[in-house]
Design an enzyme around this catalytic site. Structure first.
Site: not given
Length: 513
Positions: A55, A82-83, A172, A174, A230, A369
């Site tokens: 964040g 992180c945050y 991070h 990810e 979609d 997605k």
């Protein structure tokens, strides 16, 4: 649908959706919730683990986002990123301060050293590059925590209280820039949280079909089918579940790429449903005649689409459900609270008032997605539809610069088709995330045969990107560009010059208009 669940608690981090996608890629279901979600609501979800996102705030600021401290006495493992790491340290008695000098601040790729005896780094290399983005510093680590990773500049890159299942990382994991980052997330899920890996598209399809049948009963469902990924997967899933109880209205506005309208219709021939294709090309072109400003084009197309859909819906009469292809990023980005609101989506939060229906149904609202594409394959949709590239709602109307005519649209369709054919033939479609042609309103002198020409310039655009927020222009081999240019100029009348856009995003956008 019953799955083991991990909660991603969002503190306004830019990678919140990416964290959730990584968890699901590991075969574990997860949901993103704002940090303001009451603890009792989180407990009711019965998660096997919780991940705090990054964040933009500093935990020691007066109005910084915080959590109910009772979350740490609940007995559920927590991974802070992180945050989220700093919040954990701050809440449990540590001290977080602004870095006093540049050496304690870390941004970008950083060589990091890990303790492989920690479950988070189990069976991973003891050294690797991680992606840092923090200006605060853990001056004091909470009692019970050990330092399990460090860099040359920072001694506490990662902390762990293995007895309670609490882990914090200042980088991070990810993002792709962090080596073995996804394996670290997987270790948290399987080695710490005890995940069983019970999330798959095959299971989701079976459960979704059952849930749709139970909810719809003998009711009727109406869907506006755009032909995009979609809405197409949404239509296929509903068709699989309820067949003739579904009516799909496909508004063919004449602004699609070559043969796409026929391809969309053919894709649904295998299901016994009510498929209505409305040929509205003339109607749309009359409304757009003489309009060159792109936002004005968009407004006209959006309003006219609604009018056409409304007219068709009135012919059908009352329906019980209006279906929408809302997907999970739409839901997250349209959420409430200061951390979750990014942008509003037209198909989330407000129900249209031009169709007479009882309820709304959004069977894809839990999927990202890439998961929607997987579900499309499970349903047997053709690959050309499942992997359809992002295509603007106004279609080719904003890829023809300036005013629109059927002649210009047909010219662009033919040129764009050649472009796509040659990119695929060269195997470059596997390397490029989006590519398309733009018919500019610039005309220039050319020579073809023994004659002088004064025709349009066609621009080719191709980008590589992981998130479409930023993008780099694709390095298409010269010989491929040469073949594309030669074919278009020789096979498509009205074009005598080809240019290739080598501008990245930013400063440019991916689309031209």
């Amino acid at each position: 649908m019953s799955h083991q669940t991990v909660i991603v608690l969002d503190f306004g981090g830019q990678y919140n959706q990416l964290i959730a996608r990584r968890v699901r890629e590991c075969g574990v279901y997860c949901e993103v919730k704002p940090y303001t979600t009451p603890l009792e609501e989180l407990k009711a979800m019965n998660p096997i683990g919780i991940i705090f996102t990054g964040g933009p705030n500093s935990v020691y600021e007066k109005n910084a986002p915080h959590v109910d401290p009772a979350i740490f006495t609940w007995g559920v493992p927590v991974l802070g990123i992180c945050y989220g790491c700093q919040l954990m340290a701050h809440t449990l008695g540590g001290q977080v301060t602004a870095a006093q000098d540049d050496s304690a601040r870390e941004y970008g790729k950083t060589v990091t050293y890990y303790d492989p005896s920690c479950r988070l780094f189990q069976n991973l290399p003891s050294c690797g590059v991680s992606w840092m983005s923090h200006g605060d510093y853990m001056a004091k680590v909470p009692e019970g925590f050990a330092l399990v990773a460090h860099s040359d500049a920072c001694p506490n890159v990662a902390i762990a209280d293995e007895a309670r299942g609490f882990y914090g990382v200042q980088y991070h994991p990810e993002v792709n820039h962090t080596e073995n980052g996804i394996r670290m997330i997987r270790n948290f899920l399987y080695e710490v949280c005890g995940a069983a890996g019970d999330w798959s598209m095959g299971d989701y399809l079976r459960n979704a079909v059952t849930a749709i049948r139970e909810r719809v009963g003998d009711g009727k469902v109406l869907l506006a089918l755009s032909g995009g990924v979609d809405s197409s997967v949404c239509a296929a899933l509903l068709a699989e579940a309820i067949g003739k109880q579904l009516t799909c209205v496909f508004v063919d506005h004449g602004l699609m790429r070559k043969d796409e309208g026929d391809e969309v219709e053919a894709a649904f021939a295998k299901w016994d449903l009510n498929f209505i294709r409305v040929d509205a090309e003339t109607r749309f072109l009359l409304k757009l005649a003489g309009v060159s400003e792109p936002e004005h084009k968009r407004k006209i197309i959006g309003e006219e689409f609604i009018r056409v859909f409304e007219e068709e819906a009135k012919k059908i009469g009352r329906v019980d459900f209006l279906a929408q292809g809302t997907i999970y990023p739409d839901v997250i980005e349209s959420g409430a609270g200061d951390a979750a609101v990014i942008k509003s989506h037209h198909n989330v939060g407000g129900l249209p008032d031009y169709v007479d229906f009882k309820e709304i149904i959004e069977p894809l609202r839990l999927l990202f997605k890439d998961e929607v594409r997987q579900l499309g394959r499970e349903l047997g949709l053709p690959e050309y539809l499942v992997m359809r590239q992002p295509f603007p709602g106004p279609g080719l109307a904003i890829r023809v610069i300036g005013d629109l005519t059927k002649e210009k649209l047909d010219t662009l369709r033919e040129a764009d088709a050649i472009y796509r054919q040659e990119i695929a033939a060269a195997g470059e479609d596997q390397n490029i995330n989006q590519y398309f042609a733009v018919l500019t309103n610039t005309r220039s002198v050319g020579v073809m045969g023994d004659g002088r020409t004064y025709d349009y310039t066609l621009a080719l655009r191709a980008v590589t990107t992981s998130d479409f927020m930023t993008a780099d222009w694709a390095r298409i081999p010269y010989e491929v560009l040469d073949k594309i240019s030669t074919r278009i100029v020789n096979e498509v009348s009205g074009i005598n010059r080809i240019v290739y856009d080598i501008t990245s995003k930013p400063p440019a956008t991916i689309e031209w208009e």
